[in-house]
Design a protein around this motif. Structure first.
Motif, PDB file in Angstrom:
ATOM      1  N   UNK A  26     -65.402 109.117 127.979  1.00 28.63           N
ATOM      2  CA  UNK A  26     -64.359 110.006 128.518  1.00 28.63           C
ATOM      3  C   UNK A  26     -63.315 110.288 127.441  1.00 28.63           C
ATOM      4  N   UNK A  27     -62.930 109.231 126.704  1.00 33.88           N
ATOM      5  CA  UNK A  27     -61.980 109.422 125.618  1.00 33.88           C
ATOM      6  C   UNK A  27     -62.495 110.372 124.554  1.00 33.88           C
ATOM      7  N   UNK A  28     -63.801 110.263 124.231  1.00 37.57           N
ATOM      8  CA  UNK A  28     -64.402 111.169 123.245  1.00 37.57           C
ATOM      9  C   UNK A  28     -64.399 112.606 123.763  1.00 37.57           C
ATOM     10  N   UNK A  29     -64.743 112.775 125.034  1.00 36.76           N
ATOM     11  CA  UNK A  29     -64.800 114.121 125.614  1.00 36.76           C
ATOM     12  C   UNK A  29     -63.414 114.751 125.648  1.00 36.76           C
ATOM     13  N   UNK A  30     -62.410 113.953 126.007  1.00 38.43           N
ATOM     14  CA  UNK A  30     -61.046 114.473 126.148  1.00 38.43           C
ATOM     15  C   UNK A  30     -60.249 114.355 124.853  1.00 38.43           C
ATOM     16  N   UNK A  31     -60.908 113.876 123.796  1.00 37.32           N
ATOM     17  CA  UNK A  31     -60.283 113.782 122.471  1.00 37.32           C
ATOM     18  C   UNK A  31     -58.989 112.975 122.508  1.00 37.32           C
ATOM     19  N   UNK A  32     -59.048 111.805 123.116  1.00 37.80           N
ATOM     20  CA  UNK A  32     -57.899 110.908 123.149  1.00 37.80           C
ATOM     21  C   UNK A  32     -58.375 109.480 122.930  1.00 37.80           C
ATOM     22  N   UNK A  33     -57.550 108.654 122.298  1.00 43.80           N
ATOM     23  CA  UNK A  33     -57.964 107.277 121.991  1.00 43.80           C
ATOM     24  C   UNK A  33     -58.055 106.412 123.246  1.00 43.80           C
ATOM     25  N   UNK A  34     -59.018 105.512 123.254  1.00 45.22           N
ATOM     26  CA  UNK A  34     -59.214 104.579 124.361  1.00 45.22           C
ATOM     27  C   UNK A  34     -59.253 103.171 123.795  1.00 45.22           C
ATOM     28  N   UNK A  35     -58.482 102.278 124.387  1.00 43.08           N
ATOM     29  CA  UNK A  35     -58.462 100.888 123.947  1.00 43.08           C
ATOM     30  C   UNK A  35     -59.523 100.093 124.708  1.00 43.08           C
TER      31      UNK A  35
END
Length: 354
Positions: free
Chosen positions: A325-334
């Protein structure tokens, strides 16, 4: 003799148009708002006031309107669907992971599209291509052993992907799961530390399965560090059925001297080995220790519960879903990319017999 009117009646019936479906404009007209407002309620509800959102949602429910996913995908360039291809769903950790992936995706507004490859690389590649044709936003793959064209195909089309149930420090950040080699290295050392020096090994097939290959490597490396090895007559390879576990266990126990510990490559092989040991009168763990990998419910409910390395399937599934989801939405995920396997010590293992 049929009348001349009958064909006309049939033509009239066939020409009757189907009931018109409800569209976006109908919802907007009934709610007294613009089509843009209806779209915001569906795609970004936080941007609309609670009162207005409630009115639109009431109309949507009353009219039975279902948003046109294809049209929305053309507008937003997103399908809000994530694909996942598993080798099989009969394994305990894969089943747990699937539930966790779906739950995590639903919370974020995504749908899970699921397929099984049966450990066939060509079949997996075909399924992935179908998913991409349907416009998925990202995909979850199991392990890193795939069709040689698969990764290039996904990169070429800009589809984000993540490898699950595998972890390699050299490719940190691309995979989520346990270090399979490390898990079996630890399990083997547990047995060696309990005095075992003659080992039987019922491994899972390594064909299109890099996780099974890594687990086999972990066993061999742990034994080699202690100056030990599995004798050829005490080594067998199976797939994932209890029947195979029984047959292969009987095969390796026919060779003298018998091993004092048998390591099984997955849960089903371990269950088969334990059941067969009881049928041929081997006392577990007094005469023989039996251990496995993965944890399915029956392993803890047999007359002799089986020691095993439990994969945190739920955690792997959740983290893989959050990562994609982080990759799709282009945001970092911890997330913790490495999900350590847990050693569950039960009654099937103990000290080597004197």
């Amino acid at each position: 003799m049929p009348s001349l009117e009958e064909p006309q009646q049939i033509l009239q019936q066939e020409a009757t148009p189907p009931r018109n479906s409800v569209g976006l404009r109908d919802v907007a007209r009934a709610a007294g708002v613009s089509t843009a407002t209806v779209s915001r309620v569906i795609n970004n509800p936080a941007a609309v006031s609670p009162k207005l959102r409630a009115r639109v949602e009431s109309v949507v429910k009353h009219l039975g309107w279902v948003p046109d996913g294809a049209a929305r995908a053309l507008t937003t360039r997103k399908s809000n669907a994530i694909g996942a291809v598993f080798p099989t769903l009969s394994h305990g950790d894969f089943a747990r992971a699937t539930n966790a992936i779906q739950e995590e995706l639903l919370v974020s507004g995504y749908t899970l599209l699921l397929a099984c490859s049966n450990y066939d690389a060509a079949q997996e590649y075909a399924q992935v291509r179908k998913f991409v044709e349907q416009g998925i936003d990202g995909i979850i793959l199991i392990g890193k052993a795939h069709h040689p064209e698969l990764e290039h195909f996904l990169n070429q089309r800009g589809v984000p992907f993540v490898y699950a149930f595998v972890y390699d420090p050299e490719t940190h950040g691309t995979c989520v799961g346990p270090d399979n080699r490390k898990a079996l290295f630890r399990l083997t050392n547990y047995l060696i530390d309990h005095g075992h020096s003659r080992f039987g090994l019922i491994a899972q097939s390594t064909q299109n399965n890099d996780r099974a290959a890594a687990r086999l490597e972990g066993v061999r490396d742990a034994l080699a560090e202690r100056g030990l090895a599995v004798r050829p007559q005490h080594f067998a390879i199976g797939e994932w059925t209890i029947a195979e576990g029984r047959a292969l266990f009987r095969q390796i126990m026919a060779a003298e001297p018998r091993p004092t510990a048998v390591i099984c490559g997955n849960a089903f092989l371990a269950v088969g080995a334990l059941l067969e040991s009881q049928d041929i009168g081997i006392k577990v763990p007094d005469q023989l220790s039996i251990v496995g990998y993965d944890d399915i419910e029956i392993m803890n409910h047999l007359p002799i519960p089986i020691t095993t390395m439990r994969v945190q399937g739920e955690l792997v599934g959740r983290d893989a879903a959050r990562f994609i989801i982080g990759r799709v939405e282009n945001r970092p995920i911890e997330i913790a990319f490495e999900c350590s396997a847990e050693l569950l010590i039960r009654k099937s293992s103990g000290p080597a017999p004197a």
